[in-house]
Enzyme design. Structure first.
Site, mmCIF file in Angstrom:
data_model
loop_
_atom_site.group_PDB
_atom_site.id
_atom_site.type_symbol
_atom_site.label_atom_id
_atom_site.label_comp_id
_atom_site.label_asym_id
_atom_site.label_seq_id
_atom_site.Cartn_x
_atom_site.Cartn_y
_atom_site.Cartn_z
ATOM 1 N N HIS A 156 0.817 -1.209 0.000
ATOM 2 C CA HIS A 156 0.000 0.000 0.000
ATOM 3 C C HIS A 156 0.851 1.258 0.000
ATOM 4 C CE1 HIS A 156 -2.366 -3.270 1.813
ATOM 5 N NE2 HIS A 156 -3.260 -2.842 0.958
ATOM 6 N N GLY A 157 2.132 1.106 -0.339
ATOM 7 C CA GLY A 157 2.977 2.274 -0.546
ATOM 8 C C GLY A 157 3.393 3.031 0.695
#
Lengths: 428, 170, 289
Positions: B135-136
């Site tokens: 999810h970065g």
């Protein structure tokens, strides 16, 4: 006390119940009219429900930790017994629970036999019960294989080999059952899968069993029909619930006595030796609850014959409602049947004893006599008794023995004694 | 009057029965729940020793501890300086680099993104340190969360230096 | 009355008999009676003798472990409650005495390191075949659940250790086979393992054959049933609780049923019957009974 129809008290209840009548069902279960003279032998239905639920709950838990692989099964059981939190408790409850389940089911079955609970209009209850019993035996047998000890392995080998007695296709059937050419990992895996499945089938059948019971209502120790609308019945809750609970707690004393203080008493020491396909134990003995059938199997001097007779000993019970042609249900009023009933009890216990003995000499002879009696009882004695037995006069109702006719005085005296004998002692 | 007393006694009896029954039921349910907790063999595996003598500067090794990856990175001088220079005000989860290490050269942390449990990648992301591809989330050279959805810094396990070449985790 | 008694006793007999069957059926086809000991772990409140367990571990380590594994036991068990209860430091020190194979390392090779608490007891042989080969073809059984796997349990193990004798005259024994009174078939491939003074106890307990056998048997019982004490304790609590609940449920049941008419039903039935009878014969009901 007749059963009243459920009347919803609130709008919400009405809305819900008209869409899914669970409230009606629960009302029915609570107010279900039961004969007021049921004795403690009638509490085993409740005890069996408890046993089934206990086995399912502990079984699901054991399945979380068990490994169904020939290399790990034995070690995973030891892992459960040693490392898993309360694992030893789960496993001992499960293994002893199986024995307690069978103890209760045998009492339940013999109660049905004594009081004629299999007779019209209750044949379906009886037959569904027998199917449950068969599934129980299959489940217990497969469960015993899972620890992969010596008795597991050799028990599985012997029992699956029964199917090799089938003419022509026997070998193919056994190979199909094994998933190989002997009991091995594929066998263990499928037994595990089925051992998990069957209890849920049993659960479903129990619902049918109870459903079919609730249509005619309970039989009772006197064996005559109760008038449902009369004061001869009482609602299941709280009367029978309390009585069942009391009986269940007493039963638990025995159950937990084994679990905590004699946990391995009902098992076989050889099952603590890991399975070895090269060495057969000196005596292969099934669990105690399967011994009578094992005795019948070995009493017949032919492989196929033994298997046929063993299965026949269970299937003959399916025909019981029609083999026993007597109109009178309860053995209380059947002086001859009552004697034969106890002979049957002793015969079955004797068969159990002989099932644990080597099949030779006097043991073999006795086993043959007992097997013969077992079948004679159901196939010959019961049909004849129905025709020739002089039964005692039945009371008019479960609370009023017949009295107001001339000449019944002596009968009453006898019956009063009998009634006391059958009931009062066990009732309180 | 006597009826009332009788009624009370009856109520008391039922209440007592229900209560004791409920206590028993509760006690019976606990083993059914507790059996799912880590068992004693799992708990016993709580320490593991790692030989770090062969780890070069600027390299990370990953070892398994309690079923989770542990990042052991021998940081370069530049990385250490970068981590130390960060203003705590810029951090989502303020923590000094010196509080996160026992020896600035060695960064030991649990390699599990604090967002939803993925394993971050090495030498990636805006801070050229750790980056979680799920999810970065971007972590800096001290394993602190700088950007992305993760709420907290990468967790530091309990560990100690047994000697200069061995770390004992747990 | 007689019939009633007869019937009841019959029913009780039935239940006891069914339960008894397993015992009867599984009891050995009798050799010598096992020597019975007054074990501390027997009975409802039985617990282990810690000192005996610690000595028993020493005997296992010094005498048995050369051939017999206990692969389901871990070193951490030695310091756990209900066992020998060595201190954690002692247990750690014991574990560290053993070389445990671990790996593979980064180079893909197995290596050995000192044992840790989490390790299982190190087995003397890599597998059963190797064990059998080193012992004249007879596999020395794993001892983890040995006590549970033998009829007679602790008494059997103790008796076996004490049961080595000169073979009776004319009894033929092959090389490497010994005579034991309690072994099934009387032939055993294990040489007499325990003798006076074969170990030296640091706590000064006398090292007779009987004492050493007792200690190692106690250790093996624990090894097979490490939760025995917890089980007994919990069982006591459960029964205590059950008796209380049983009493309460019994009283509640009586109360509930008393709602269904003031009299017991049977009494009611009899009253009714008696009334009818006296009406019929004009007799006093009391004389009838």
């Amino acid at each position: 006390m007749s059963e009243e129809k459920y009347v919803p008290k609130t709008k919400l209840a009405e809305w819900f119940d008209s869409r899914l009548p669970l409230l009606s069902l629960s009302h029915h279960l609570k107010s279900y009219p039961t004969p007021k003279n049921l004795n403690y032998w009638w509490t085993f239905g409740g005890i069996l429900t408890f046993c089934l639920i206990t086995q399912i709950v502990t079984g699901i838990i054991l399945a979380m930790h068990y490994v169904a692989h020939t290399d790990y099964a034995f070690a995973s059981i030891e892992h459960i017994m040693r490392d898993v939190n309360y694992g030893w408790l789960m496993r001992y409850v499960h293994s002893n629970g199986a024995s307690m389940f069978f103890l209760a089911v045998y009492i339940h079955i013999f109660r049905g036999l004594y009081f004629g609970s299999y007779k019209a209009p209750r044949e379906m209850i009886w037959i569904i019960g027998l199917v449950i019993y068969l599934l129980m035996m299959a489940t217990a047998f497969m469960g015993y294989v899972l620890p992969w000890g010596q008795m597991s392995f050799w028990g599985a080998t012997v029992i699956t080999n029964l199917f090799s007695a089938i003419p022509f296709i026997g070998e193919s059937v056994t190979n199909w059952l094994w998933g190989g050419f002997s009991v091995d990992n594929p066998t263990l895996n499928r037994f595990y899968s089925l051992h998990y499945l069957f209890p849920f089938l049993i659960f479903g059948l129990v619902i049918l069993h109870v459903w079919s019971l609730h249509i005619p209502g309970n039989n009772n120790p006197i064996g005559i029909d109760v008038k449902k609308g009369s004061n001869e019945t009482m609602p299941f809750h709280p009367y029978m619930v309390m009585k069942d609970l009391l009986a269940l707690l007493t039963f638990l004393l025995l159950f937990f006595g084994f679990v905590f203080f004699l946990p391995d008493f009902l098992g076989h020491p050889d099952n603590y030796i890991p399975a070895d396909p090269l060495i057969t134990p000196a005596h292969i003995v099934p669990e105690w609850y399967l011994l009578p059938f094992y005795a019948i199997l070995r009493a017949i001097p032919s492989k196929l014959g033994g298997v046929i007779f063993m299965f026949a000993s269970i299937f003959v019970l399916v025909g019981l409602p029609w083999l026993d042609s007597s109109k009178v249900r309860s053995a209380t009023f059947r002086p001859l049947y009552r004697k034969f009933f106890w002979v049957l009890v002793v015969t079955v216990i004797l068969l159990g004893y002989l099932g644990a003995k080597p099949p030779e000499g006097i043991y073999l002879l006795l086993a043959r006599v007992a097997t013969a009696y077992y079948f004679i009882h159901f196939l010959i004695l019961l049909p004849l008794l129905g025709r020739y037995e002089k039964t005692d006069p039945l009371p008019m109702s479960i609370s009023d023995p017949v009295l107001d006719k001339p000449g019944v005085m002596d009968k009453f005296k006898e019956m009063a004694g009998k009634y006391e004998g059958e009931n009062v002692g066990t009732f309180r | 009057m006597t009826k009332e007393i009788k009624g009370k006694r009856r109520d008391f009896l039922y209440t007592a029965t229900y209560t004791i029954g409920a206590v028993g039921l509760g006690a019976a349910i606990w083993p059914l729940v507790d059996q799912m907790n880590p068992d004693s063999s799992v708990k016993a595996l709580s320490t593991t020793e790692v030989d770090i003598s062969s780890v070069e500067r600027g390299k990370t090794i990953t070892v398994l501890w309690r079923g989770k990856p542990i990042f052991i990175r021998r940081r370069t001088k530049q990385e250490i300086d970068e981590a130390a220079a960060v203003d705590l005000k810029d951090l989502k989860d303020p923590e000094k680099d010196s509080d996160r290490t026992k020896n600035p050269e060695w960064l030991v942390m649990i390699g599990v993104c604090t967002h939803l449990g993925c394993v971050p990648l090495d030498n990636k992301g805006e801070y050229n340190a750790w980056f979680c591809p799920c999810h970065g989330s971007h972590y800096d050279t001290s394993g602190r969360i700088r950007k992305g959805p993760a709420p907290t810094n990468l967790e530091i396990p309990k560990y100690e230096f047994v000697d200069s070449n061995t770390i004992k985790i747990g | 009355m007689l019939e009633r008694l007869d019937n009841l006793s019959f029913k009780i007999f039935l239940i006891i008999f069914i339960l008894g069957i397993s015992n009867v059926s599984y009891s050995a086809e009798n050799k010598a009676e096992f020597i019975e000991n007054n074990w501390s772990f027997k009975g409802v409140f039985g617990t282990f003798d810690r000192a005996s367990l610690q000595r028993g571990y020493q005997v296992y380590q010094e005498v048995c472990s050369g051939c017999h594994s206990v692969q389901h036991l871990s070193y951490r068990n030695l310091s756990e409650k209900g066992g020998p209860e060595f201190s954690p430091e002692e247990a750690k020190a014991i574990a560290a005495q053993f070389e445990v194979t671990d790996g593979p390392n980064e180079d893909g090779e197995m290596f050995t390191r000192p044992g840790r608490l989490s390790d299982k007891f190190v087995s003397p042989f890599p597998n059963a075949k190797a064990a059998a080969a080193a012992n004249g073809g007879a596999y020395p059984p794993d001892m983890s659940v040995l006590v549970k796997a033998r009829k007679g349990g602790a008494d059997y193990i103790y008796s076996l250790l004490m049961g080595y004798e000169e073979a009776p005259a004319g009894y033929e024994l092959d090389d490497g086979v010994y005579y034991n009174k309690y072994m099934s078939g009387n032939k055993i491939k294990m040489a007499e393992p325990i003798s006076d003074g074969i170990v030296e106890y640091i706590d000064g307990t006398e090292t007779t054959k009987a004492q050493i056998s007792k200690d190692v048997t106690t250790f093996l019982v624990w090894a097979g049933d490490p939760h025995l004490e917890e089980r007994h304790r919990m069982g006591f609590k459960v029964f205590f609780f059950l008796f209380i609940l049983l009493t309460l449920v019994y009283l509640s049941k009586q109360k509930v049923w008393s709602r269904f008419g003031s009299k017991n039903e049977e009494e009611e039935v009899f009253d009714k019957a008696e009334r009818a009878v006296s009406k019929y014969e004009g007799e006093d009901p009391d004389t009838f009974r």
